[in-house]
Design a protein around this motif. Structure first.
Motif, PDB file in Angstrom:
ATOM      1  N   GLY A   1       0.809  -1.209   0.000  1.00 17.25           N
ATOM      2  CA  GLY A   1       0.000   0.000   0.000  1.00 17.25           C
ATOM      3  C   GLY A   1       0.843   1.260   0.000  1.00 17.25           C
ATOM      4  N   PHE A   2       0.348   2.304  -0.646  1.00 14.75           N
ATOM      5  CA  PHE A   2       0.989   3.618  -0.624  1.00 14.75           C
ATOM      6  C   PHE A   2       2.413   3.553  -1.160  1.00 14.75           C
ATOM      7  CE2 PHE A   2       2.155   7.661   1.658  1.00 14.75           C
ATOM      8  CZ  PHE A   2       1.163   8.443   1.073  1.00 14.75           C
TER       9      PHE A   2
ATOM     10  N   ARG B   1     -25.193  -7.771 -19.800  1.00 15.65           N
ATOM     11  CA  ARG B   1     -26.198  -8.570 -20.510  1.00 15.65           C
ATOM     12  C   ARG B   1     -27.413  -8.884 -19.643  1.00 15.65           C
ATOM     13  NH1 ARG B   1     -21.524 -10.104 -23.130  1.00 15.65           N
ATOM     14  NH2 ARG B   1     -21.754 -10.009 -25.383  1.00 15.65           N
ATOM     15  N   GLY B   2     -27.454  -8.322 -18.454  1.00 16.74           N
ATOM     16  CA  GLY B   2     -28.593  -8.541 -17.586  1.00 16.74           C
ATOM     17  C   GLY B   2     -28.642  -9.908 -16.936  1.00 16.74           C
ATOM     18  N   LEU B   3     -27.497 -10.601 -16.905  1.00 17.81           N
ATOM     19  CA  LEU B   3     -27.463 -11.949 -16.337  1.00 17.81           C
ATOM     20  C   LEU B   3     -27.087 -11.961 -14.863  1.00 17.81           C
ATOM     21  CD1 LEU B   3     -25.706 -13.800 -19.295  1.00 17.81           C
ATOM     22  CD2 LEU B   3     -28.141 -13.776 -18.716  1.00 17.81           C
ATOM     23  N   ILE B   4     -26.569 -10.841 -14.375  1.00 15.76           N
ATOM     24  CA  ILE B   4     -26.138 -10.764 -12.987  1.00 15.76           C
ATOM     25  C   ILE B   4     -26.224  -9.298 -12.566  1.00 15.76           C
ATOM     26  CG2 ILE B   4     -23.666 -10.418 -13.477  1.00 15.76           C
ATOM     27  CD1 ILE B   4     -23.029 -12.311 -11.172  1.00 15.76           C
ATOM     28  N   LYS B   5     -26.393  -9.059 -11.285  1.00 15.77           N
ATOM     29  CA  LYS B   5     -26.444  -7.694 -10.762  1.00 15.77           C
ATOM     30  C   LYS B   5     -25.430  -7.550  -9.644  1.00 15.77           C
ATOM     31  CE  LYS B   5     -28.073  -3.498 -10.190  1.00 15.77           C
ATOM     32  NZ  LYS B   5     -27.766  -2.457 -11.198  1.00 15.77           N
ATOM     33  N   THR B   6     -24.544  -6.568  -9.754  1.00 19.63           N
ATOM     34  CA  THR B   6     -23.510  -6.378  -8.738  1.00 19.63           C
ATOM     35  C   THR B   6     -23.765  -5.098  -7.954  1.00 19.63           C
ATOM     36  OG1 THR B   6     -22.043  -5.152 -10.213  1.00 19.63           O
ATOM     37  CG2 THR B   6     -21.812  -7.537 -10.199  1.00 19.63           C
ATOM     38  N   PRO B   7     -23.679  -5.158  -6.618  1.00 18.14           N
ATOM     39  CA  PRO B   7     -23.849  -3.946  -5.815  1.00 18.14           C
ATOM     40  C   PRO B   7     -22.605  -3.067  -5.770  1.00 18.14           C
ATOM     41  CG  PRO B   7     -23.557  -5.854  -4.404  1.00 18.14           C
ATOM     42  CD  PRO B   7     -23.608  -6.376  -5.808  1.00 18.14           C
ATOM     43  N   GLY B   8     -21.440  -3.630  -6.179  1.00 19.56           N
ATOM     44  CA  GLY B   8     -20.189  -2.873  -6.063  1.00 19.56           C
ATOM     45  C   GLY B   8     -19.599  -2.993  -4.674  1.00 19.56           C
ATOM     46  N   PHE B   9     -18.310  -2.697  -4.548  1.00 22.43           N
ATOM     47  CA  PHE B   9     -17.652  -2.850  -3.249  1.00 22.43           C
ATOM     48  C   PHE B   9     -17.953  -1.656  -2.352  1.00 22.43           C
ATOM     49  CE2 PHE B   9     -14.525  -0.837  -6.054  1.00 22.43           C
ATOM     50  CZ  PHE B   9     -14.070   0.217  -5.290  1.00 22.43           C
ATOM     51  N   GLY B  10     -17.881  -1.906  -1.045  1.00 20.03           N
ATOM     52  CA  GLY B  10     -18.184  -0.871  -0.067  1.00 20.03           C
ATOM     53  C   GLY B  10     -16.937  -0.172   0.442  1.00 20.03           C
ATOM     54  N   ALA B  11     -17.131   0.674   1.443  1.00 22.29           N
ATOM     55  CA  ALA B  11     -16.017   1.417   2.042  1.00 22.29           C
ATOM     56  C   ALA B  11     -15.056   0.464   2.756  1.00 22.29           C
ATOM     57  CB  ALA B  11     -16.564   2.450   3.026  1.00 22.29           C
ATOM     58  N   MET B  12     -13.856   0.948   3.018  1.00 24.70           N
ATOM     59  CA  MET B  12     -12.828   0.084   3.570  1.00 24.70           C
ATOM     60  C   MET B  12     -13.156  -0.365   4.997  1.00 24.70           C
ATOM     61  SD  MET B  12      -8.685   0.678   3.841  1.00 24.70           S
ATOM     62  CE  MET B  12      -8.563   1.056   2.100  1.00 24.70           C
ATOM     63  N   TRP B  13     -13.028  -1.664   5.203  1.00 26.22           N
ATOM     64  CA  TRP B  13     -13.183  -2.274   6.530  1.00 26.22           C
ATOM     65  C   TRP B  13     -12.374  -3.562   6.472  1.00 26.22           C
ATOM     66  CZ3 TRP B  13     -18.552  -3.268   9.263  1.00 26.22           C
ATOM     67  CH2 TRP B  13     -18.315  -3.700  10.570  1.00 26.22           C
TER      68      TRP B  13
ATOM     69  N   LEU C   1     -19.152  -6.385  -0.735  1.00 24.35           N
ATOM     70  CA  LEU C   1     -18.369  -6.453   0.501  1.00 24.35           C
ATOM     71  C   LEU C   1     -17.487  -5.210   0.634  1.00 24.35           C
ATOM     72  CD1 LEU C   1     -17.180 -10.160   0.172  1.00 24.35           C
ATOM     73  CD2 LEU C   1     -19.280  -9.294   1.227  1.00 24.35           C
ATOM     74  N   PRO C   2     -17.043  -4.893   1.844  1.00 21.28           N
ATOM     75  CA  PRO C   2     -16.125  -3.758   2.006  1.00 21.28           C
ATOM     76  C   PRO C   2     -14.815  -4.000   1.269  1.00 21.28           C
ATOM     77  CG  PRO C   2     -17.004  -4.471   4.130  1.00 21.28           C
ATOM     78  CD  PRO C   2     -17.375  -5.526   3.144  1.00 21.28           C
ATOM     79  N   ARG C   3     -14.171  -2.927   0.854  1.00 19.14           N
ATOM     80  CA  ARG C   3     -12.824  -3.061   0.310  1.00 19.14           C
ATOM     81  C   ARG C   3     -11.864  -3.289   1.462  1.00 19.14           C
ATOM     82  NH1 ARG C   3     -11.210   2.363  -2.610  1.00 19.14           N
ATOM     83  NH2 ARG C   3      -9.347   1.114  -2.981  1.00 19.14           N
ATOM     84  N   MET C   4     -10.679  -3.819   1.143  1.00 21.72           N
ATOM     85  CA  MET C   4      -9.817  -4.230   2.246  1.00 21.72           C
ATOM     86  C   MET C   4      -8.486  -3.486   2.322  1.00 21.72           C
ATOM     87  SD  MET C   4      -8.248  -7.924   1.276  1.00 21.72           S
ATOM     88  CE  MET C   4      -9.889  -8.600   1.140  1.00 21.72           C
ATOM     89  N   GLY C   5      -8.116  -2.747   1.317  1.00 23.92           N
ATOM     90  CA  GLY C   5      -6.855  -2.035   1.411  1.00 23.92           C
ATOM     91  C   GLY C   5      -5.658  -2.942   1.194  1.00 23.92           C
ATOM     92  N   PRO C   6      -4.476  -2.481   1.589  1.00 23.16           N
ATOM     93  CA  PRO C   6      -3.232  -3.168   1.240  1.00 23.16           C
ATOM     94  C   PRO C   6      -2.891  -4.326   2.177  1.00 23.16           C
ATOM     95  CG  PRO C   6      -2.708  -1.187   2.442  1.00 23.16           C
ATOM     96  CD  PRO C   6      -4.204  -1.220   2.304  1.00 23.16           C
ATOM     97  N   THR C   7      -3.725  -5.342   2.178  1.00 19.57           N
ATOM     98  CA  THR C   7      -3.424  -6.542   2.945  1.00 19.57           C
ATOM     99  C   THR C   7      -3.781  -7.736   2.071  1.00 19.57           C
ATOM    100  OG1 THR C   7      -3.884  -7.749   4.992  1.00 19.57           O
ATOM    101  CG2 THR C   7      -5.681  -6.417   4.092  1.00 19.57           C
ATOM    102  N   PHE C   8      -2.927  -8.729   2.028  1.00 23.75           N
ATOM    103  CA  PHE C   8      -2.990  -9.707   0.944  1.00 23.75           C
ATOM    104  C   PHE C   8      -3.258 -11.136   1.395  1.00 23.75           C
ATOM    105  CE2 PHE C   8      -0.738  -6.096  -0.704  1.00 23.75           C
ATOM    106  CZ  PHE C   8      -1.186  -5.984  -2.014  1.00 23.75           C
ATOM    107  N   GLY C   9      -3.464 -11.348   2.693  1.00 31.42           N
ATOM    108  CA  GLY C   9      -3.701 -12.711   3.153  1.00 31.42           C
ATOM    109  C   GLY C   9      -4.920 -13.338   2.512  1.00 31.42           C
ATOM    110  N   SER C  10      -6.021 -12.608   2.505  1.00 34.24           N
ATOM    111  CA  SER C  10      -7.240 -13.176   1.936  1.00 34.24           C
ATOM    112  C   SER C  10      -7.161 -13.301   0.424  1.00 34.24           C
ATOM    113  CB  SER C  10      -8.454 -12.342   2.327  1.00 34.24           C
ATOM    114  OG  SER C  10      -8.356 -11.043   1.819  1.00 34.24           O
TER     115      SER C  10
END
Length: 233
Positions: free
Chosen positions: A44-45, A161-173, A205-214
């Motif tokens: 990160g950064f 194509r209207g086959l799926i709907k995504t809410p987009g990612f949320g704020a960092m947590w 889901l929330p975004r996670m920032g600069p951490t790579f374990g998951s």
């Protein structure tokens, strides 16, 4: 001629490719840049220390990547070291790579099941419109894995194509997102598996920032899901 196409050569895509190829699955990584690894090079950064939360550090040990425990449950490793070893592990496992290759569209089969990827050379998109009439080609596969990060490029084509709907990612947590990304890794649509941060975009889901374990754990789980799906087809 491939079983699984992985779109995106970041940490999630690379570990998924390695795990699948070691099981004898024919894997092709499609990467739009001329390099593999994504943000795994940098952290990160623009600080190139990579943070890995337990238990994902066990993957570092498996790949013989030097690391140390910074505090309980949080491990650090140099990004260039970790990234280069992960790339080498994926390539040595037998996974194929096409870099400078952009995902353009999905191949759809019966009942709108994803059955491959349409691709073109990345430089084509940079040509002036009047000279960029270079037709893409299609690669068929049993499964496609979207490892394109927050862009969720493959998922977005299905949404168009209207086959799926995504809410987009949320704020960092970070804490919540790390666990949730791994938990939600899996099928987003018949024939399509999502891993890494594309999971956040797909399921809100929330975004996670600069951490790579998951990222590593999600890629590994995605490979497990792919193996299960391949047994059914």
């Amino acid at each position: 001629d491939t079983d699984v196409i992985i779109v995106g050569g970041g940490p999630s895509g690379l570990i998924a490719a390695r795990d699948l190829a070691l099981k004898g699955v024919r894997v092709l990584i499609v990467e739009r840049n001329n390099y593999l690894g994504g943000g795994f090079w940098l952290g990160g950064f623009l600080m190139n220390t990579i943070t890995i939360r337990a238990p994902a550090h066990k993957i570092l040990e498996e790949l013989d990547i030097k690391h140390e425990e910074f505090e309980k449950g949080l491990h650090v490793t140099p990004g260039p070291l970790a990234c280069s070893k992960l790339i080498a592990a994926a390539c040595e496992s037998g996974a194929g790579v096409l870099n400078m290759t952009s995902f353009d569209d999905v191949v759809l089969r019966d009942e709108n099941r994803v059955g491959g990827a349409v691709v073109n050379w990345t430089p084509v998109s940079m040509l002036p419109r009047q000279v960029n009439c270079v037709d893409p080609i299609a690669f068929e596969s049993e499964l496609v894995i979207d490892a394109t990060g927050h862009d969720a490029t493959v998922v977005k084509k299905l949404e168009d194509r209207g086959l799926i709907k995504t809410p987009g990612f949320g704020a960092m947590w970070i804490e919540k997102s790390e666990d949730a990304v791994v938990e939600k890794t899996g099928l987003a649509h018949p024939g399509l598996i999502v891993v890494g941060m594309s999971v956040s975009t797909t399921f809100g889901l929330p975004r996670m920032g600069p951490t790579f374990g998951s990222m590593l754990l999600s890629g590994r789980k995605g490979a497990d899901v792919a193996l299960e799906q391949l047994k059914k087809h």
